[in-house]
Design an enzyme around this catalytic site. Structure first.
Site, mmCIF file in Angstrom:
data_model
loop_
_atom_site.group_PDB
_atom_site.id
_atom_site.type_symbol
_atom_site.label_atom_id
_atom_site.label_comp_id
_atom_site.label_asym_id
_atom_site.label_seq_id
_atom_site.Cartn_x
_atom_site.Cartn_y
_atom_site.Cartn_z
ATOM 1 N N GLU A 18 2.140 39.713 13.928
ATOM 2 C CA GLU A 18 1.048 40.584 13.507
ATOM 3 C C GLU A 18 1.548 42.020 13.544
ATOM 4 O O GLU A 18 2.063 42.480 14.569
ATOM 5 C CB GLU A 18 -0.163 40.442 14.430
ATOM 6 C CG GLU A 18 -0.898 39.134 14.305
ATOM 7 C CD GLU A 18 -2.091 39.063 15.243
ATOM 8 O OE1 GLU A 18 -2.385 40.065 15.936
ATOM 9 O OE2 GLU A 18 -2.734 38.001 15.302
ATOM 10 N N ASP B 80 -9.614 48.392 20.297
ATOM 11 C CA ASP B 80 -8.369 48.323 21.061
ATOM 12 C C ASP B 80 -8.464 49.088 22.368
ATOM 13 O O ASP B 80 -9.141 50.110 22.473
ATOM 14 C CB ASP B 80 -7.216 48.877 20.222
ATOM 15 C CG ASP B 80 -6.899 47.977 19.041
ATOM 16 O OD1 ASP B 80 -6.620 46.797 19.288
ATOM 17 O OD2 ASP B 80 -6.945 48.445 17.898
#
Length: 266
Positions: free
Chosen positions: A45, A56
């Site tokens: 990824e 995040d």
């Protein structure tokens, strides 16, 4: 079969690894991606840096800032992806990020760039399936997998909407929160994966909060894949342009744990 389906058809769980494109610099990312492959990662990824990465945790937020501070643009991420594809023709590559960079120039443009760069799949963190009239169809029309996210709050009523149009694999976010901060209880992961697998026809990979080989092995006993990101991003933060060696070392330990997890219970 596609590169993604091949990655999950090896008779063992897959290791999915994440790093941010352009961190610490666009040029340094190439060696870090190579280290992931050499360490045994099955799927890569590649994060698209964004100014407001709301899903995040601190590690990946800082990675986004380092990447943007180094001048990384969307075009650089596609260059990194295309170069990766030339070096690693069989390894699946997934772009992960937020909607803004994906739709600014139009979903059709983004999907076409994915095809040109050899990208296999896309994870868009902040477009739920109910609000995706354009990006998903554009990607599917171009033959690029749209990888959806499921969370602990994805109940039986909503799961069909998440699965509809999903391909490649389903990413189960094991904690309701931001990346890298904590790990869910093993029992809750096992229950969730079993429930999702009753409806899913694609592999289920589990991530968020997975940092050690021991944690990865425990999840690999029940999931089709294990996603590790923040622990690798931390190594990039610590070692900068010299991160390839430490990244390869951790990836190898994670891969060994994930790939052998089912053997321990066979």
């Amino acid at each position: 079969m596609t590169r993604l389906s091949n990655a999950f058809a090896k008779g063992r769980p897959a290791l999915v690894t994440f790093v941010t494109g352009g961190d610490p610099t666009p040029g340094a990312t190439d060696a870090i991606l190579d280290a992931l492959v050499e360490g045994g990662a099955d799927v890569i990824e590649l994060g698209m840096p964004f100014t407001d990465p709301m899903a995040d945790g601190p590690a990946i937020q800082l990675a986004n800032l380092r990447s943007l501070g180094a001048g990384t643009k969307t075009a650089d991420v596609f260059r990194i992806a295309a170069d990766f594809r030339a070096r690693h023709p069989e390894v699946p590559l997934v772009l992960m990020g937020y909607a803004n960079p994906m739709v600014t120039r139009g979903p059709d443009w983004f999907a076409a760039e994915c095809v040109k760069a050899g990208v296999d799949g896309v994870i868009c963190v902040d477009i739920p399936p109910e609000e995706d009239p354009e990006l998903g169809p554009a990607l599917r029309g171009a033959g690029v997998s749209l990888i959806r996210l499921a969370t602990p709050t994805t109940d039986a009523a909503r799961l069909p909407a998440v699965l509809e149009g999903s391909s490649g694999f389903l990413y189960y976010v094991s904690v309701a929160g931001i990346t890298g901060m904590q790990q869910a209880a093993q029992a809750s992961i096992e229950e969730a994966v079993a429930r999702i697998k009753q409806s899913a026809t694609i592999p289920v990979a589990v991530g968020f909060g997975v940092r050690t080989p021991e944690q990865a092995a425990a999840i690999a006993k029940v999931a089709d894949g294990v996603v590790v990101g923040s622990a690798l991003v931390d190594l990039v933060a610590r070692h900068g342009a010299d991160a390839a060696g430490p990244v390869k070392e951790l990836t190898a330990a994670l891969a060994a744990a994930v790939h052998s997890a089912r053997k321990e219970i066979a």
